[in-house]
Design a protein around this motif. Structure first.
Motif, short mmCIF file in Angstrom:
data_model
loop_
_atom_site.label_atom_id
_atom_site.label_comp_id
_atom_site.label_asym_id
_atom_site.label_seq_id
_atom_site.Cartn_x
_atom_site.Cartn_y
_atom_site.Cartn_z
N TYR A 214 0.82 -1.21 0.00
CA TYR A 214 0.00 0.00 0.00
C TYR A 214 0.86 1.26 0.00
O TYR A 214 0.45 2.30 -0.52
CB TYR A 214 -0.92 0.01 1.23
CG TYR A 214 -2.12 -0.89 1.10
CD1 TYR A 214 -3.29 -0.41 0.51
CD2 TYR A 214 -2.09 -2.19 1.54
CE1 TYR A 214 -4.40 -1.23 0.37
CE2 TYR A 214 -3.19 -3.03 1.41
CZ TYR A 214 -4.35 -2.54 0.82
OH TYR A 214 -5.44 -3.35 0.68
N ARG A 302 -8.53 6.23 9.58
CA ARG A 302 -7.36 5.37 9.52
C ARG A 302 -6.88 5.30 8.08
O ARG A 302 -7.64 5.47 7.14
CB ARG A 302 -7.70 3.96 10.01
CG ARG A 302 -8.27 3.90 11.42
CD ARG A 302 -8.72 2.48 11.76
NE ARG A 302 -9.73 2.02 10.83
CZ ARG A 302 -10.13 0.75 10.75
NH1 ARG A 302 -9.57 -0.18 11.51
NH2 ARG A 302 -11.08 0.40 9.89
N ARG A 303 -5.59 5.08 7.92
CA ARG A 303 -4.98 4.90 6.62
C ARG A 303 -5.18 6.11 5.71
O ARG A 303 -4.73 7.20 6.04
CB ARG A 303 -5.47 3.59 5.97
CG ARG A 303 -4.99 2.34 6.73
CD ARG A 303 -5.46 1.08 6.08
NE ARG A 303 -4.87 -0.08 6.75
CZ ARG A 303 -3.77 -0.70 6.36
NH1 ARG A 303 -3.12 -0.27 5.29
NH2 ARG A 303 -3.30 -1.75 7.02
N ILE A 304 -5.92 5.98 4.58
CA ILE A 304 -5.91 7.02 3.56
C ILE A 304 -7.26 7.70 3.38
O ILE A 304 -7.35 8.94 3.38
CB ILE A 304 -5.45 6.44 2.20
CG1 ILE A 304 -4.03 5.90 2.31
CG2 ILE A 304 -5.56 7.48 1.09
CD1 ILE A 304 -3.56 5.15 1.07
N LEU A 331 0.63 4.94 12.73
CA LEU A 331 1.18 5.23 11.40
C LEU A 331 2.05 6.48 11.40
O LEU A 331 2.74 6.75 10.41
CB LEU A 331 0.06 5.37 10.38
CG LEU A 331 -0.72 4.08 10.07
CD1 LEU A 331 -1.79 4.35 9.03
CD2 LEU A 331 0.22 2.98 9.60
N TRP A 345 2.51 9.90 6.47
CA TRP A 345 1.49 10.37 7.40
C TRP A 345 1.31 11.88 7.28
O TRP A 345 0.18 12.37 7.28
CB TRP A 345 1.89 9.97 8.82
CG TRP A 345 0.83 10.19 9.85
CD1 TRP A 345 -0.13 9.32 10.25
CD2 TRP A 345 0.61 11.40 10.60
NE1 TRP A 345 -0.94 9.90 11.20
CE2 TRP A 345 -0.50 11.17 11.45
CE3 TRP A 345 1.25 12.63 10.66
CZ2 TRP A 345 -0.98 12.14 12.32
CZ3 TRP A 345 0.76 13.59 11.52
CH2 TRP A 345 -0.34 13.35 12.35
N THR A 423 -11.02 -3.21 1.19
CA THR A 423 -9.75 -2.52 1.01
C THR A 423 -9.55 -2.19 -0.46
O THR A 423 -10.21 -2.76 -1.34
CB THR A 423 -8.58 -3.37 1.51
OG1 THR A 423 -8.56 -4.61 0.79
CG2 THR A 423 -8.69 -3.64 3.00
N THR A 450 -2.56 3.26 -4.87
CA THR A 450 -3.82 3.24 -4.13
C THR A 450 -4.86 4.13 -4.81
O THR A 450 -5.28 5.17 -4.29
CB THR A 450 -3.60 3.68 -2.67
OG1 THR A 450 -2.86 4.92 -2.66
CG2 THR A 450 -2.83 2.63 -1.89
N ASP A 453 -8.40 4.29 -2.75
CA ASP A 453 -8.28 4.99 -1.47
C ASP A 453 -8.25 6.50 -1.69
O ASP A 453 -8.89 7.27 -0.97
CB ASP A 453 -7.02 4.55 -0.73
CG ASP A 453 -7.23 3.30 0.10
OD1 ASP A 453 -8.38 3.04 0.50
OD2 ASP A 453 -6.26 2.59 0.35
#
Length: 593
Positions: A214, A302-304, A331, A345, A423, A450, A453
């Motif tokens: 990712y 969270r994440r993107i 992250l 991040w 995902t 990604t 995302d």
């Protein structure tokens, strides 16, 4: 400007109309989204290349936008040249070891969604007292935003902790079925491969590149893992996934997706009850450049997907308060770092405030409800059902803040009954994106960039802005839902329409393949590609190759292969800066005049 409260609409652009002109790859998506939000088309002109959009009516002053490809002097004249210049071809091509163009119009689609965002934001600003403005969006800035995490990592203080080398899914079963594998758990990863009797050393060596794909857009795990799956039929592979807690998803074709596609909007909006008895809190006056100034967004992302959505709302002037677990978002420490903080991040979270909340503790959940009572937006992308389990769903928070815009960015939006894990790569596999991104004659493969995302995050921002505008027009809080599935449907829309009309869903063989030169690569525009491919440029420098094609009336641009060089690229003068931590920062994706 103030508007009388009305309860006669559930679409934020009802009673407005719009006109568009310009590149259909951009304005076609803009027009569809404006129609879905309630606006009526007045004029659509694809022959005028200017890229103008005007939205008017409903008591608002005209909201105007210009959407372009970018700097034509730098050869940025269409999707192919924008992908090449911004580094999208380089990132997408990492899995294969050389730059490759996406066979979908990703930069154009992102530009269109960003344009709708800006128009909605301008109307929210007008409703809150700001003057009308003219929005400027361009595909080159959308492309830079799409690669912002990869660019940040390329300019970090330290190198990547995972290898950047060719390789990655999908895997192939004994029957020749291509499939994606997903798990976020190293124990499930190991158990899946043990069930298929994979070599232990290959299993160990494969986890890290699989886990980091990712972030790196490639996954150079051992070839032995591909060999193992080719030795087993799909039913046994599926059973190994069930037994281990991993998931597999066979790649669907665009034709299969077209049969089940229902034409739904990429987001949904639902008013949350009667109008609020008090007006939403405003701490600062908005302006045409900062239409969301004075609004507060709580982001539990969270994440993107959700973090990017909140990041864009912050660029429009909102105060963003990130809800992080005790000890902070893990992250933050993901390598590579700038001044001790993850560069990736920072690309999504710079400028946000942070509050640590333990959502498992009742006292902290009460504290979060109290914060939501004073906020304008609550945005999250928790696992399905988690918000309701915690007592933090839309109706729960509406009880303490009837004027709240409650936003959920998910994988599937509960639209598919047999959906796998929500995902990016699993949604790409399930919706035909893996086929759409590669031209005819190539095996389908979800991009390890990604794509969904990022585009899902853009849809999330668009949905929140639509909710804020609906709140301004009705006085009621709103629940908005967006998803990676909605992003996939937007991205594959042209391909699905080709299927419906009986045409080939995929682009022709060789579509958007860069041409090698003696010292790099060039990408011709789509219109020049066929003629440019007849020239052998491998003994010419990139500069000379571009000159040669230009002398023959063909348009092309150099392919960016090293993202760290974008700081000094003449095609983006002054665009890329450094933040307070020294991390590369791409420019805002729109500007207001």
């Amino acid at each position: 400007m103030a508007f009388p409260t009305t309860t006669q609409t559930d679409r934020p652009l009802d009673a407005l109309s719009f006109g568009t002109s310009g590149p259909p790859q951009i304005t076609g998506v803009v027009a569809r989204h404006l129609r879905l939000l309630g606006a009526r088309p007045d004029e659509v002109d694809h022959t005028d290349p200017s890229g103008r959009i005007t939205l008017s009516g409903g008591g608002f002053g005209p909201a105007c936008a210009t959407a372009t490809w970018g700097n034509p002097a730098g050869g940025l004249v269409d999707e192919a040249t924008v992908q090449a210049a911004t580094g999208m071809m380089a990132v997408h091509g990492r899995r294969d070891g050389s730059p490759r163009g996406l066979a979908v119009d990703y930069a154009a689609t992102a530009t269109a969604v960003l344009t709708v965002q800006g128009l909605l934001a301008g109307l929210v600003g007008q409703a809150r007292g700001a003057a009308s403005s003219h929005l400027i969006a361009s595909a080159d800035r959308a492309g830079l935003l799409a690669v912002s995490q990869y660019l940040a990592a390329a300019g970090a203080d330290e190198g990547e902790s995972a290898e950047l080398a060719p390789g990655g899914p999908p895997f192939t079963s004994a029957e020749g079925v291509l499939f994606e594998l997903e798990t976020l758990d190293p124990e499930a990863w190991a158990a899946f491969w043990r069930a298929l009797e994979a070599p232990a050393d290959a299993v160990r060596a494969g986890w890290r590149p699989f886990q980091f794909r990712y972030a790196t857009a490639c996954a150079p795990f051992p070839e032995a893992l591909h060999t193992v799956t080719r030795a087993h039929p799909l039913p046994r592979i599926r059973q190994a996934a069930v037994d281990s807690g991993a998931e597999v998803c066979a790649l669907r074709t665009l034709a299969e997706r077209a049969l089940e596609a229902d034409g739904s909007a990429p987001w949904s909006l639902r008013p949350l009850g009667a109008p609020a008895s008090t007006s939403p809190r405003t701490a600062a006056a908005p302006s045409s450049a900062q239409p969301l100034a004075g609004l507060t967004v709580l982001e539990a992302g969270r994440r993107i997907q959700a973090p990017l959505a909140a990041c864009l709302l912050g660029l429009l002037g909102a105060e963003i308060i990130r809800i992080e677990p005790p000890g902070g978002d893990p992250l933050r420490g993901m390598p590579p770092a700038c001044s001790g903080i993850s560069a990736r991040w920072l690309a999504l979270n710079r400028g946000k405030k942070a509050v640590e909340i333990d959502i498992k503790a009742e006292g902290d959940r009460r504290r979060l409800r109290e914060m939501a009572a004073e906020a304008d937006v609550f945005l999250h992308n928790w696992a399905p059902g988690k918000a309701a389990e915690l007592g933090l769903d839309a109706d729960d928070l509406a009880s303490v803040n009837p004027a709240l815009v409650y936003a959920y960015t998910s994988g599937w939006a509960d639209r598919l009954q047999d959906a796998p894990m929500g995902t990016d790569f699993m949604v790409q596999a399930r919706t035909g994106v893996g086929e759409a991104v590669r031209p005819e004659g190539e095996a389908p493969a979800p991009s390890l960039m990604t794509l969904l995302d990022v585009l899902g995050g853009l849809h999330g921002t668009e949905a929140v802005l639509a909710g804020l505008l609906l709140r301004e027009r009705t006085g009621s809080g709103v629940r908005v839902d967006s998803s990676l599935l909605g992003a996939a449907d937007t991205l594959t829309g042209p391909a699905l329409r080709r299927v419906a009309s009986g045409d080939d869903a995929r682009r022709p063989a060789g579509f958007r393949h860069p041409l090698p030169t003696a010292d790099g690569w060039i990408a011709p525009s789509d219109a020049s590609a066929k003629a440019a491919a007849s020239y052998d440029l491998r003994e010419l420098s990139t500069s000379d190759a571009l000159t040669r094609l230009g002398q023959r009336g063909l348009t092309a641009t150099a392919v960016t292969t090293d993202l760290s060089t974008l700081h000094h690229d003449a095609r983006f003068p002054g665009s890329i800066s450094r933040d307070a931590h020294g991390a590369p920062a791409v420019p805002d994706p729109w500007s207001f005049a």
